[in-house]
Design an enzyme around this catalytic site. Structure first.
Site, PDB file in Angstrom:
ATOM      1  CD  GLU A   1      -2.460   1.365   2.659  1.00 56.84           C
ATOM      2  OE1 GLU A   1      -2.487   2.506   3.148  1.00 56.84           O
ATOM      3  OE2 GLU A   1      -2.908   0.355   3.234  1.00 56.84           O
TER       4      GLU A   1
ATOM      5  CB  CYS B   1      -3.385   5.329   3.940  1.00 59.33           C
ATOM      6  SG  CYS B   1      -4.164   4.131   5.022  1.00 59.33           S
TER       7      CYS B   1
END
Length: 519
Positions: free
Chosen positions: A265, A302
């Site tokens: 990620e 995020c």
């Protein structure tokens, strides 16, 4: 708890003498004892060898036994919560409430995977029985299911010291799949990693499992990380961090004699679209929600929204309210100096951009590593033509983009790379008229949010926390939710296999007692 400052190698402790550094308090830049010893090449090889040996038996460990293990980890973390409440804020600047909340999420997802593997149907067992009298050719007996890949290297994240680190989602899903794990601790929260690592080590021993199921290593990301990903015993990688770091690991894993998957990620700006009628009806409320999402966790989630599209005729009310909120806000302490420096560089890049204007910025506090909330503004035409406004600024900053038509909005979205999330605000009638836009959002993101903001990731079976590249290395996967277990598995088919050799999930008597697809 007295921290030793050395790696955890199976049931043992490391003996390295070279320093991996100390944690640094981001609020005042003071160093925090102890000094951590970097794992030696011999210790790293031992951890990988122990993991490979443990895999020989752990791969066939029952769902009930793995569930017991995962729940033991959760209980052990809860037992040391007061140690975490003391240590983690010193290393991260995060408040006690965040420590307790993130601990709850970490333990919750461990227990979620425990429930999953205890029930057992996640292996997707499929059985096609033989038909020896079928014409013109007999049909063979074939049976398939998901099987674990092997030892997994997990890189702890800077922004979630618990939920995406030592016992976080990557570790939990890999252990649930039947894969031993070697965690590379993050340099920002070394002590937090040791506390949690010891909780996992104790669970391994208490459950009488092979010691190589878990190790925790310290050292530089480049030296230790490269050695870990290159080790032939490692069969997959889990990573949460920067695009540069994730891409380097992807390239390294692909260049191995035996390439392995990297589930990374990496980068996302999580665009938000506010349609005109929704803006007119709820402008102030939307501005407040946007401000809260933007500044949550000092913008270090995020999923913080880094890009907001609003029709030019509807932008004023939201922009004015958002500007007021940002201007009255104070800066916050970022997790470490590197993140803070990168945020400052991102702000300067936008401030110096010819097609971008500052709409509002907050006040700066007097502690160290401060991030000032900032909102910028540009037009969709300039956004599309400039081609360089899509880079993530990790922190409490966002860019308002005014568009003039649906076509211009769609062109703007098509200029974006893959995202973790995309959000669409509209009235019921507006949403019904924008199915095409919703499909464009779906093409760009792993999670599409309607009339909400992207921060806040529910840990549940249906959650997708992933997206097309470059938000993640593989848009078919998720790092949150029960589907995450699939990353560390592969499908195996057994043809005309004797019942005694078959895994329990595929045997005729179904001793695992799971739901199966049978023909």
């Amino acid at each position: 708890m007295t921290l030793q400052g050395v790696s955890i190698i199976g049931s043992r402790r490391g003996q390295g003498s070279n320093s991996a550094g100390k944690s640094i308090n981001p609020t005042n830049n003071e160093v925090i004892d102890p000094d951590y010893a970097a794992v030696t090449p011999e210790e790293l090889d031992m951890a990988a060898s122990l993991a490979a040996e443990a895999f020989k038996t752990y791969r066939d460990t029952s769902g009930e036994k793995k569930a017991e293990f995962l729940r033991a980890i959760a209980s052990n973390i809860e037992a040391c919560i007061e140690d975490l409440v003391v240590r983690m804020p010193l290393e991260t600047g995060l408040p006690e409430m965040r420590v307790r909340g993130e601990s709850g999420r970490t333990c919750g997802q461990l227990r979620m995977f425990a429930d999953l593997v205890e029930e057992g149907s996640w292996v997707d067992a499929r059985i096609d029985r033989a038909q020896l009298d079928r014409q013109p050719l007999p049909k063979v007996d074939t049976r398939s299911m998901l099987r674990p890949l092997g030892p997994v290297a997990v890189f702890a994240a800077s922004n979630f010291p618990l939920a995406f680190s030592t016992a976080g989602g990557d570790t939990a899903s890999a252990l649930a799949a039947g894969c031993p794990v070697i965690v590379k601790a993050h340099s920002s929260h070394l002590g937090t990693a040791e506390i949690v690592g010891l909780a996992i080590q104790k669970a391994v021993a208490d459950c009488a499992l092979p010691e190589g199921i878990f190790s925790l290593v310290y050292g530089s990301g480049r030296r230790v990380g490269q050695a870990l990903v290159s080790h032939p015993a490692i069969k997959a990688v889990g990573f949460t961090g920067s695009y540069t770091g994730g891409r380097n690991l992807m390239d390294l894993a692909a260049a191995r004699p035996e390439p392995i998957p990297v589930y990374a990620e990496m980068s996302a700006i999580n665009p938000v679209v506010i349609l005109p009628e929704a803006a007119a009806a709820n402008g102030a409320t939307l501005a407040e929600g946007l401000f809260g999402s933007l500044t949550l966790g000092v913008g270090q989630f995020c999923t913080n929204p880094g890009l907001v599209f609003i029709h030019v005729d509807a932008v004023e009310g939201i922009a004015v309210k958002l500007g007021e909120l940002v201007s009255a806000s104070s800066s916050g302490t970022m997790l470490n100096s590197s993140i803070c420096q990168a945020y400052g560089a991102g702000l300067e890049r936008l401030k110096n951009h010819a097609q971008v204007q500052i709409l509002a910025e907050g006040l700066c506090g007097d502690q160290g590593n401060q991030a000032i909330p900032t909102v910028f503004q540009t037009t969709a035409a300039d956004f599309i033509s400039s081609g360089n406004l899509t880079e993530e600024v990790f922190g409490p900053a966002t860019l308002l983009v005014t568009y003039t038509s649906d076509e211009e909005l769609i062109r703007s979205f098509r200029s974006l790379g893959g995202q973790l999330t995309a959000s669409l605000h509209g009235t019921n009638s507006e949403l019904a008229e924008h199915v095409r836009l919703a499909r464009v959002l779906e093409d760009r993101a792993g999670r599409v949010v309607f009339n909400g903001f992207p921060t806040g990731v529910e840990v549940c079976a249906s959650m997708v926390h992933g997206g097309p590249f470059p938000s993640t290395s593989d848009g078919r996967s998720t790092s949150v939710g029960t589907m995450a277990i699939g990353r560390f598995t592969r499908a195996v088919c057994y043809q005309d296999c004797p019942d005694v050799i078959l895994p329990d999930e595929l045997k005729d008597a179904n001793p695992a007692g799971i739901q199966r697809s049978e023909v």
